[in-house]
Design a protein around this motif. Structure first.
Motif: not given
Length: 322
Positions: A156-163, A198-210
């Motif tokens: 579910v790709p959008h769940s990674v973004l919303l995570g 950009g910083l907020y989204a990139a950091a949140g996405l990194a935590a969601s990917l982990v």
């Protein structure tokens, strides 16, 4: 007799046709910008504003217009590429769907109903309020909605973004919102609103990917940790107030990371929790280093241009006479 779907469809088509026919063409955007500049100058000088010029299409129809390709105010003709009108001063305009959109370096106008309208401004602090609202929705939404859309899963790709904004507890929401509103405005001033987002989204996405890779639920405060880390790197001597305690920047960052990792100290998968909280700090460090390297490269380029000029001015001999 209630209206049928066909009646609604015909009414919608009629409204769309009227909107398309009454929108001002993109080719007249530059004339509108020049007119507004003249009106502003007239008002500043205490003169009566000049009347609005006749549209180019009507002027040509009356036989009073300029040659084909020239604008109503005498500005250079626009260069059209893929339906986008461009002018030498950087302005551009295009007919998009049922409206026209034109932008300069200072702002944009929307053409609808035979007039150009200035859209309402969006202050920078509204970006922070919007982020808080998204976090609040993830906190108070039903459990089924949360696990369907905010738990990061690869299928579910959008769940990674919303995570990246998945905050489930009220305590976490209070911590995220207070930190975001406390540090966000200063970071927006330091790195720009797009840089902060950009910083907020990139950091949140990194935590969601982990969290996705470790099959662990997302915590949603990766962006806040990155904001704290970046603020510490930018202003290491600043003072922070955390729960009534005044701490230095480095101590405050350590306290924020400790609060974020409190679940790991309680035995809740220490490895994934620690890694998902340290990844946003690493993103902030990389972003800070990249910004500093860019500044250093610009200074080095300026020095490379300035030093030879100084040498030529101080010790260079005059060229021999012919």
């Amino acid at each position: 007799m209630p209206p049928t779907p066909l009646t609604w469809a015909l009414a919608g088509v009629a409204l769309l046709s009227v909107a398309v026919q009454t929108r001002p063409p993109a080719a007249e955007f530059n004339a509108e910008v020049e007119y507004r500049r003249h009106v502003k100058a007239d008002l500043k000088a205490g003169r009566r504003p000049r009347p609005r010029p006749m549209p180019a299409a009507a002027a040509l129809a009356d036989g009073d217009g300029d040659e084909e390709g020239a604008s109503a105010d005498g500005a250079p003709p626009a260069a059209a590429l893929f339906g986008i009108q461009r002018w030498p001063d950087g302005a551009w305009a295009a007919d998009i769907a049922v409206v026209s959109l034109g932008c300069t370096r200072k702002g944009c106008l929307i053409g609808a109903g035979s007039l150009w309208w200035r859209p309402p401004s969006w202050p920078m602090e509204w970006d922070l309020y919007l982020l808080v609202a998204v976090h609040a929705y993830s906190t108070f939404c039903p459990s089924a909605t949360y696990f369907r859309h905010f738990c990061p899963r690869a299928r579910v790709p959008h769940s990674v973004l919303l995570g990246a904004v998945a905050t489930r507890s009220t305590w976490g929401l209070l911590w995220v919102s207070s930190t975001l509103l406390g540090l966000g405005a200063e970071l927006q001033q330091a790195i720009g609103r797009l840089g902060f987002l950009g910083l907020y989204a990139a950091a949140g996405l990194a935590a969601s990917l982990v969290s996705m890779a470790s099959r662990h639920s997302a915590h949603g405060h990766g962006g806040v940790l990155a904001a704290c880390a970046y603020h510490t790197l930018v202003a290491p001597n600043a003072r922070h107030n955390i729960m009534g305690m005044h701490l230095g920047a480095r101590s405050a960052l350590a306290a924020q990371v400790g609060l974020a990792c409190s679940a790991a100290f309680q035995g809740d998968a220490p490895g994934p929790v620690l890694l998902s909280n340290l990844a946003p700090c690493a993103v902030a460090a990389v972003a800070f280093g990249a910004s500093r390297m860019r500044i250093a490269s610009r200074l080095a380029a300026a020095a490379a241009l300035a030093v030879p000029a100084a040498w030529r001015g101080a010790g260079a001999a005059a060229p021999p006479a012919a």
